[in-house]
Write a protein that holds these residues in place. Structure first.
Motif, PDB file in Angstrom:
ATOM      1  N   ALA A 153       4.511 -75.466-105.709  1.00 11.79           N
ATOM      2  CA  ALA A 153       4.014 -76.155-104.519  1.00 11.79           C
ATOM      3  C   ALA A 153       4.000 -75.240-103.296  1.00 11.79           C
ATOM      4  CB  ALA A 153       4.861 -77.393-104.241  1.00 11.79           C
ATOM      5  N   MET A 154       4.888 -74.248-103.334  1.00 15.32           N
ATOM      6  CA  MET A 154       4.955 -73.302-102.216  1.00 15.32           C
ATOM      7  C   MET A 154       4.774 -71.884-102.743  1.00 15.32           C
ATOM      8  SD  MET A 154       8.200 -74.621-100.048  1.00 15.32           S
ATOM      9  CE  MET A 154       8.740 -76.303-100.281  1.00 15.32           C
ATOM     10  N   PRO A 155       3.566 -71.550-103.113  1.00 12.72           N
ATOM     11  CA  PRO A 155       3.316 -70.217-103.683  1.00 12.72           C
ATOM     12  C   PRO A 155       3.501 -69.089-102.680  1.00 12.72           C
ATOM     13  CG  PRO A 155       1.251 -71.362-103.318  1.00 12.72           C
ATOM     14  CD  PRO A 155       2.353 -72.363-103.053  1.00 12.72           C
ATOM     15  N   ASP A 156       3.405 -69.414-101.416  1.00 12.03           N
ATOM     16  CA  ASP A 156       3.591 -68.373-100.408  1.00 12.03           C
ATOM     17  C   ASP A 156       4.261 -68.936 -99.161  1.00 12.03           C
ATOM     18  OD1 ASP A 156       1.591 -69.812 -99.068  1.00 12.03           O
ATOM     19  OD2 ASP A 156       0.029 -68.561 -99.930  1.00 12.03           O
ATOM     20  N   GLU A 157       4.507 -68.045 -98.215  1.00 13.91           N
ATOM     21  CA  GLU A 157       5.230 -68.429 -97.004  1.00 13.91           C
ATOM     22  C   GLU A 157       4.459 -69.465 -96.177  1.00 13.91           C
ATOM     23  OE1 GLU A 157       8.168 -67.999 -96.535  1.00 13.91           O
ATOM     24  OE2 GLU A 157       8.661 -68.012 -94.411  1.00 13.91           O
ATOM     25  N   MET A 158       3.147 -69.331 -96.206  1.00 13.89           N
ATOM     26  CA  MET A 158       2.322 -70.271 -95.441  1.00 13.89           C
ATOM     27  C   MET A 158       2.514 -71.701 -95.958  1.00 13.89           C
ATOM     28  SD  MET A 158       0.392 -69.907 -92.829  1.00 13.89           S
ATOM     29  CE  MET A 158       0.456 -71.511 -92.026  1.00 13.89           C
ATOM     30  N   THR A 173      15.916 -73.847 -85.125  1.00 14.50           N
ATOM     31  CA  THR A 173      16.566 -74.289 -86.350  1.00 14.50           C
ATOM     32  C   THR A 173      17.533 -73.211 -86.842  1.00 14.50           C
ATOM     33  OG1 THR A 173      15.050 -73.322 -87.979  1.00 14.50           O
ATOM     34  CG2 THR A 173      14.379 -75.396 -86.954  1.00 14.50           C
ATOM     35  N   ILE A 174      18.279 -73.537 -87.858  1.00 13.82           N
ATOM     36  CA  ILE A 174      19.227 -72.566 -88.406  1.00 13.82           C
ATOM     37  C   ILE A 174      18.512 -71.410 -89.104  1.00 13.82           C
ATOM     38  CG2 ILE A 174      21.086 -74.235 -88.730  1.00 13.82           C
ATOM     39  CD1 ILE A 174      20.261 -74.230 -91.766  1.00 13.82           C
ATOM     40  N   PHE A 175      17.203 -71.516 -89.250  1.00 14.16           N
ATOM     41  CA  PHE A 175      16.434 -70.450 -89.894  1.00 14.16           C
ATOM     42  C   PHE A 175      15.903 -69.445 -88.878  1.00 14.16           C
ATOM     43  CE2 PHE A 175      15.335 -74.507 -92.173  1.00 14.16           C
ATOM     44  CZ  PHE A 175      16.334 -74.379 -93.125  1.00 14.16           C
ATOM     45  N   GLU A 176      16.120 -69.752 -87.623  1.00 17.94           N
ATOM     46  CA  GLU A 176      15.532 -68.984 -86.527  1.00 17.94           C
ATOM     47  C   GLU A 176      15.778 -67.479 -86.555  1.00 17.94           C
ATOM     48  OE1 GLU A 176      16.146 -70.720 -82.630  1.00 17.94           O
ATOM     49  OE2 GLU A 176      16.311 -68.755 -81.731  1.00 17.94           O
ATOM     50  N   ASP A 177      17.014 -67.099 -86.738  1.00 21.86           N
ATOM     51  CA  ASP A 177      17.345 -65.685 -86.570  1.00 21.86           C
ATOM     52  C   ASP A 177      17.506 -64.892 -87.868  1.00 21.86           C
ATOM     53  OD1 ASP A 177      19.554 -66.934 -87.432  1.00 21.86           O
ATOM     54  OD2 ASP A 177      20.940 -66.054 -86.004  1.00 21.86           O
ATOM     55  N   SER A 178      16.983 -65.399 -88.950  1.00 26.13           N
ATOM     56  CA  SER A 178      17.094 -64.640 -90.188  1.00 26.13           C
ATOM     57  C   SER A 178      15.718 -64.190 -90.654  1.00 26.13           C
ATOM     58  CB  SER A 178      17.754 -65.487 -91.286  1.00 26.13           C
ATOM     59  OG  SER A 178      16.784 -66.294 -91.932  1.00 26.13           O
ATOM     60  N   LYS A 179      15.727 -63.125 -91.446  1.00 24.29           N
ATOM     61  CA  LYS A 179      14.449 -62.616 -91.950  1.00 24.29           C
ATOM     62  C   LYS A 179      14.128 -63.195 -93.323  1.00 24.29           C
ATOM     63  CE  LYS A 179      14.368 -58.382 -89.317  1.00 24.29           C
ATOM     64  NZ  LYS A 179      14.837 -57.001 -89.250  1.00 24.29           N
ATOM     65  N   ILE A 180      15.026 -64.005 -93.796  1.00 28.45           N
ATOM     66  CA  ILE A 180      14.820 -64.620 -95.108  1.00 28.45           C
ATOM     67  C   ILE A 180      13.619 -65.571 -95.026  1.00 28.45           C
ATOM     68  CG2 ILE A 180      15.859 -66.147 -96.836  1.00 28.45           C
ATOM     69  CD1 ILE A 180      18.623 -65.126 -95.508  1.00 28.45           C
ATOM     70  N   PRO A 181      12.672 -65.437 -95.945  1.00 29.84           N
ATOM     71  CA  PRO A 181      11.504 -66.316 -95.904  1.00 29.84           C
ATOM     72  C   PRO A 181      11.904 -67.799 -95.965  1.00 29.84           C
ATOM     73  CG  PRO A 181      11.186 -64.557 -97.500  1.00 29.84           C
ATOM     74  CD  PRO A 181      12.609 -64.495 -97.061  1.00 29.84           C
ATOM     75  N   LEU A 182      11.167 -68.592 -95.263  1.00 25.25           N
ATOM     76  CA  LEU A 182      11.405 -70.036 -95.253  1.00 25.25           C
ATOM     77  C   LEU A 182      11.341 -70.589 -96.681  1.00 25.25           C
ATOM     78  CD1 LEU A 182      11.956 -72.099 -93.084  1.00 25.25           C
ATOM     79  CD2 LEU A 182       9.498 -72.401 -92.791  1.00 25.25           C
TER      80      LEU A 182
END
Ligand SMILES: [Zn+2]
Length: 166
Positions: free
Chosen positions: A14-19, A68-77
């Protein structure tokens, strides 16, 4: 916040890419409409990339991760969402090394992901600032006391609808 898929395979299909992951996250966090993470204004402009927005009020540019808690990391969503799925699927608990293996990240990153998500569960918020809260069931992310918690437990409308609302 719930990430509902039958399997990790389904999630990545369902999520093949970052977009696709951005769009999925957007559907959760902006369930009640787009909103500026800086001032809470609900009129925002989107850019053609679909990854950046600009507030009509305070003129700030932002991505869906801001605030969000994802703000400062480079890990893909995409990997963050998969990690949430993994943690909530392993009812007896999951180790950081398992997360690292499943998401193809280093053990250090696996540890970081696990601890940040556990912290979010503990503080019941995926938002970093007081712009609103999203409530998550701590037990659901725990490991010990979650035997009696059904998967639906954190899927209440109240929880998800409050994400990102300032
Ligand atoms: Zn704004």
């Amino acid at each position: 916040m719930t990430v509902e898929f039958k399997s990790l395979h389904d999630l990545f299909e369902a999520m093949p890419d970052e977009m696709a992951a951005i769009n999925y996250f957007k559907s959760i966090s902006w369930k009640n409409g787009e909103r500026c993470p800086y001032c809470g204004h609900d009129k925002v402009y989107s850019f053609a990339t679909g990854k950046v927005w600009k507030c009509a009020e305070c003129r700030q540019r932002f991505s869906i991760r801001i605030g969000t808690i994802f703000e400062d990391s480079k890990i893909p969503l995409r990997k963050w969402l998969a990690a949430i799925w993994l943690i909530t699927s392993h009812r007896k608990g999951i180790t950081s090394t398992q997360i690292a293996r499943d998401l193809n990240v280093t053990q250090k990153t696996g540890w970081f992901i696990l601890h940040r998500l556990r912290h979010a569960a503990r503080t019941r918020s995926f938002n970093r600032q007081l712009r609103g809260t999203v409530e998550v069931d701590e037990a659901y992310f725990g490991g010990k006391e979650n035997k009696h918690v059904k998967p639906k437990a954190i899927a209440s409308a109240k929880s998800s609808s409050r994400l990102g609302v300032g």
